[in-house]
Enzyme design. Structure first.
Site, short mmCIF file in Angstrom:
data_model
loop_
_atom_site.label_atom_id
_atom_site.label_comp_id
_atom_site.label_asym_id
_atom_site.label_seq_id
_atom_site.Cartn_x
_atom_site.Cartn_y
_atom_site.Cartn_z
N TYR A 113 26.50 34.73 55.95
CA TYR A 113 27.41 35.28 54.92
C TYR A 113 27.63 36.77 55.15
O TYR A 113 28.76 37.27 55.08
CB TYR A 113 26.77 35.00 53.56
CG TYR A 113 27.57 35.41 52.35
CD1 TYR A 113 28.68 34.70 51.94
CD2 TYR A 113 27.16 36.51 51.58
CE1 TYR A 113 29.39 35.06 50.81
CE2 TYR A 113 27.86 36.88 50.45
CZ TYR A 113 28.97 36.16 50.06
OH TYR A 113 29.67 36.52 48.93
N LYS A 161 31.10 38.68 55.83
CA LYS A 161 31.59 39.63 54.83
C LYS A 161 31.82 41.02 55.41
O LYS A 161 32.70 41.74 54.97
CB LYS A 161 30.62 39.69 53.64
CG LYS A 161 30.69 38.45 52.76
CD LYS A 161 32.12 38.13 52.37
CE LYS A 161 32.31 37.34 51.13
NZ LYS A 161 33.72 36.94 50.94
P1 NAI Z 1 33.57 30.26 43.71
O1 NAI Z 1 32.70 29.29 44.43
O2 NAI Z 1 33.82 30.06 42.27
O3 NAI Z 1 34.99 30.41 44.42
C1 NAI Z 1 35.22 30.17 45.77
C2 NAI Z 1 36.34 29.15 45.88
O4 NAI Z 1 36.72 29.00 47.26
C3 NAI Z 1 35.94 27.76 45.38
O5 NAI Z 1 36.78 27.38 44.31
C4 NAI Z 1 36.09 26.86 46.60
O6 NAI Z 1 36.53 25.56 46.30
C5 NAI Z 1 37.08 27.63 47.44
N1 NAI Z 1 37.01 27.27 48.86
C6 NAI Z 1 35.90 27.13 49.62
N2 NAI Z 1 36.21 26.78 50.87
C7 NAI Z 1 37.57 26.72 50.93
C8 NAI Z 1 38.49 26.40 51.97
N3 NAI Z 1 38.06 26.10 53.20
N4 NAI Z 1 39.82 26.42 51.69
C9 NAI Z 1 40.25 26.73 50.43
N5 NAI Z 1 39.40 27.02 49.40
C10 NAI Z 1 38.08 27.02 49.65
O7 NAI Z 1 32.89 31.69 43.95
P2 NAI Z 1 33.30 33.17 43.49
O8 NAI Z 1 32.06 33.82 43.04
O9 NAI Z 1 34.47 33.17 42.62
O10 NAI Z 1 33.65 33.83 44.92
C11 NAI Z 1 34.94 34.31 45.29
C12 NAI Z 1 34.76 35.27 46.45
O11 NAI Z 1 34.04 36.42 46.04
C13 NAI Z 1 33.99 34.68 47.64
O12 NAI Z 1 34.57 35.14 48.83
C14 NAI Z 1 32.61 35.28 47.45
O13 NAI Z 1 31.91 35.33 48.67
C15 NAI Z 1 32.96 36.64 46.92
N6 NAI Z 1 31.88 37.32 46.21
C16 NAI Z 1 31.49 36.87 44.98
C17 NAI Z 1 30.50 37.55 44.28
C18 NAI Z 1 30.11 37.18 42.91
O14 NAI Z 1 29.27 37.90 42.32
N7 NAI Z 1 30.67 36.12 42.32
C19 NAI Z 1 29.78 38.66 44.92
C20 NAI Z 1 30.30 39.08 46.19
C21 NAI Z 1 31.31 38.40 46.80
#
Ligand code: NAI
Length: 291
Positions: A166, A170
């Site tokens: 990851y 990132k």
């Molecule tokens: P989340 O799991 O709710 O959202 C990620 C979404 O990406 C999911 O709905 C999933 O179905 C979708 N996804 C995964 N693989 C995919 C693909 N191949 N094609 C299309 N869609 C796909 O998680 P969250 O927390 O909302 O994360 C959003 C972004 O923020 C991610 O990149 C995560 O790494 C980043 N992030 C989040 C943090 C947090 O505190 N929530 C902290 C740092 C980064």
């Protein structure tokens, strides 16, 4: 100040079926943008695709009077990335904003990390951003306008136990965003990077009760600003959580300068090499070379 609106603009937001991406989609739609809500609908580890996450978010947006279309393409493939851009062009006739947000987790320590778990995480976060952004950039170059937001993480910026896959992806998104900013400048394409923290299905189990108060809706205004025509910055990293927004930057110390540098010089002068007084923050490779 007048409300910053997105009327007539089209945004493709990957992984917008939940969490942060959903909040971005709602805010941009509420301010007039047409949204491509991309989401594969799988589990946190990227397995079991085929859910209806994108369709649900589109229904919410439409019910609130907004304009959105669902897109279930897998952005971790060249075809999937192209198809997301095509969805925007087919439904709304243009594409102005790409928010590379989709992600999965497959944590494990380095000595136990399988090549498959490394590759899968890099494929969604890093290659996926490339697969969507490249065709989008071609279109944005022609129209002379674009806004791109990549998503990094404190785990990538600072390192984290059990997340070598990851973190690698990132930090790659930081480099990608900075290079796109350089290449996009003459076409009025701005690219920036968001480092968010918010409670989501990805993070809920890792968070304290205090941290769970940090919502995706508190991050969304920062991403919306970076997506707006009036965005005044490019190539920057902003961190956003719980109502805080700050700048993260790459800096270099003044260090030690000695043409006949020896190994011993390095060992003897570590304090000076690491001393942060008067550090520099070059914005591009050429600026760093001028140092
Ligand atoms: P989340 O799991 O709710 O959202 C990620 C979404 O990406 C999911 O709905 C999933 O179905 C979708 N996804 C995964 N693989 C995919 C693909 N191949 N094609 C299309 N869609 C796909 O998680 P969250 O927390 O909302 O994360 C959003 C972004 O923020 C991610 O990149 C995560 O790494 C980043 N992030 C989040 C943090 C947090 O505190 N929530 C902290 C740092 C980064």
């Amino acid at each position: 100040m007048t409300e910053l609106r997105f009327d007539g603009r089209v945004a493709a937001i990957t992984g917008a079926g939940g969490g942060l991406g959903r909040a971005y989609a709602h805010l941009l739609a509420a301010r007039g943008a047409h949204i491509v809500v991309n989401d594969l609908g799988g589990a946190v580890d990227g397995t079991a695709s085929g859910g209806s996450a994108a369709v649900t978010v589109v229904a919410e947006i439409v019910a609130s009077g907004g304009s959105a279309v669902a897109d279930a393409n897998n952005i971790a493939t060249v075809e999937g990335g192209k198809a997301v851009v095509q969805t925007a062009l087919d439904h709304f006739g243009r594409l102005d904003i790409v928010i590379n947000n989709a992600g999965i987790l497959r944590d494990g320590t380095l000595h136990k990390m399988s090549a498959d778990n490394f590759d899968s995480v890099v494929a969604v976060h890093l290659r996926g951003a490339f697969y969507v952004t490249q065709p989008a950039f071609t279109h944005m170059r022609e129209q002379g306008y674009g806004r791109i937001v990549n998503t990094t993480s404190a785990a990538g910026l600072y390192g984290n136990f059990g997340q070598v896959n990851y973190s690698s992806a990132k930090m790659g998104l930081v480099g990608m965003g900075k290079s796109i900013a350089v290449e996009g400048a003459k076409y009025n394409i701005k690219a920036n990077v968001i480092a968010p923290v918010a409670v989501s299905r990805m993070t809920a189990s890792l968070m304290t009760e205090e941290m769970k108060k940090m919502t995706p809706e508190q991050v969304a205004p920062v991403v919306a600003y970076l997506s707006h025509e009036d965005c005044a910055i490019s190539g920057q990293i902003l961190s956003a959580y719980g109502g805080h927004v700050g700048r993260v930057f790459v800096g270099e110390t003044r260090g030690l300068n000695k043409p006949d540098l020896t190994v011993e010089d390095v060992a003897d002068n570590l304090d000076q090499i690491l001393n942060q007084d008067g550090y520099l923050t070059p914005e591009t490779l050429s600026e760093s070379m001028q140092l």
